[in-house]
Design an enzyme around this catalytic site. Structure first.
Site, PDB file in Angstrom:
ATOM      1  N   GLU A   2       0.740  -1.119   0.084  1.00  0.00           N
ATOM      2  CA  GLU A   2      -0.172   0.140   0.013  1.00  0.00           C
ATOM      3  C   GLU A   2       0.910   1.330  -0.033  1.00  0.00           C
ATOM      4  O   GLU A   2       1.880   1.224   0.422  1.00  0.00           O
ATOM      5  CB  GLU A   2      -0.804  -0.054   1.330  1.00  0.00           C
ATOM      6  CG  GLU A   2      -2.356  -0.697   1.128  1.00  0.00           C
ATOM      7  CD  GLU A   2      -2.019  -2.091   1.799  1.00  0.00           C
ATOM      8  OE1 GLU A   2      -2.782  -3.070   1.533  1.00  0.00           O
ATOM      9  OE2 GLU A   2      -0.887  -2.358   2.420  1.00  0.00           O
ATOM     10  N   THR A   3       0.354   2.137  -0.752  1.00  0.00           N
ATOM     11  CA  THR A   3       1.069   3.746  -0.751  1.00  0.00           C
ATOM     12  C   THR A   3      -0.256   4.586  -0.321  1.00  0.00           C
ATOM     13  O   THR A   3      -1.447   4.419  -0.795  1.00  0.00           O
ATOM     14  CB  THR A   3       1.576   4.146  -2.127  1.00  0.00           C
ATOM     15  OG1 THR A   3       2.595   3.000  -2.254  1.00  0.00           O
ATOM     16  CG2 THR A   3       1.961   5.464  -1.882  1.00  0.00           C
TER      17      THR A   3
END
Length: 289
Positions: free
Chosen positions: A51-52
């Site tokens: 995830e970002t």
């Protein structure tokens, strides 16, 4: 856009560098420019982390920030370790000290986050539970080559995790799932993946693992939403009547040392579910966009 914005990479659910689950956090809170979703997705694809996240000004001034969460392939309504890591980054970006409670906007709703010393914990916005078809139970047992100790159920916490217990912590640790089959089962039944746990001997703690091959993550090193699903499952299983906290470890098979704390809190009017841990900033810098 031709701007430079602050960037951090945070290691989540660990007290040791490089032993948790990393998340990239990019701070757009001071930017007045419109940021297209296609650009955010491109950045998340480039970082290539599970995830970002992207911090923006909140839409409601009662909240502290708005968070958008992306995998390399899609945007998520909520995720656990990105929530913890993004809160740590927000506190550092802003220099906040009076942070006993943080309100985070995301697509699932407003997530209430508590900060106590170095520990950050979030409260579930959603934690619904349902039975699953026998065909899915048998298919998942085939995926993990063992039987469940308890009847697995699906937990709706943002992601859709199927959760079940196996015989003990060592059984959990030793599992070698068929990821191809699990990915096919997940797609067929519309689930995010599978959370498996086993109780540690002579302890209230558990070893937990989370598998989501249909999302491009065969095994999540340390999974906050999976832990949330698990603690809600424990309440359904044991029907606790007082506030109870469980210590959970995860990631050993991936050479990580994830440490999570999960609490079933019994209030006057409701039961709430909380997941927390520590987070360490590994990288500070700027990213050119």
């Amino acid at each position: 856009m031709n701007i430079a914005v602050p960037f951090k990479q945070v290691d989540v659910f660990t007290t040791s560098f490089f032993k948790g689950n990393p998340v990239a956090v990019i701070n757009f809170m001071d930017s007045e420019e419109e940021v297209p979703s296609t650009l955010l997705q491109s950045i998340a694809n480039w970082t290539n982390l599970s995830e970002t996240t992207f911090l923006f000004k909140p839409s409601d001034p009662k909240n502290d920030y708005r968070l958008r969460i992306f995998t390399p392939n899609e945007e998520l309504p909520f995720a656990g370790h990105p929530t913890i890591g993004s809160c740590r980054a927000f506190l550092e970006f802003t220099g906040r000290k009076d942070a006993s409670q943080i309100n985070q906007e995301c697509k699932l709703g407003v997530v209430r986050i508590s900060v106590t010393n170095e520990k950050i914990a979030f409260e579930a916005v959603k934690a619904d539970i349902d039975a699953i078809p026998e065909a899915l139970v048998h298919g998942l047992e085939k995926c993990i080559s063992t039987t469940f100790k308890t009847t697995p159920k699906v937990l709706h916490v943002g992601p859709e995790w199927v959760v079940g217990l196996v015989e003990d912590s060592q059984t959990c640790f030793n599992l070698n799932p068929d990821f191809s089959l699990l990915g096919d089962m997940s797609g067929k039944f519309g689930i995010t993946g599978l959370v498996i746990a086993g109780k540690k001997p002579d302890s209230s703690g558990y070893e937990m693992r989370a598998f989501a091959p249909s999302q491009g993550v065969n095994e999540d090193p340390v999974c906050g939403s999976g832990c949330l699903a698990f603690v809600r499952y424990l309440q359904d299983l044991y029907q606790t009547s007082s506030t109870t906290t469980f210590d959970i470890t995860q990631g050993g098979r991936l050479q990580r040392e994830g440490k999570l704390s999960a609490t079933i809190e019994h209030g006057k009017d409701k039961i709430s579910y909380h997941v927390g841990g520590q987070a360490l900033t590994i990288i500070n810098g700027m990213i050119n966009i």
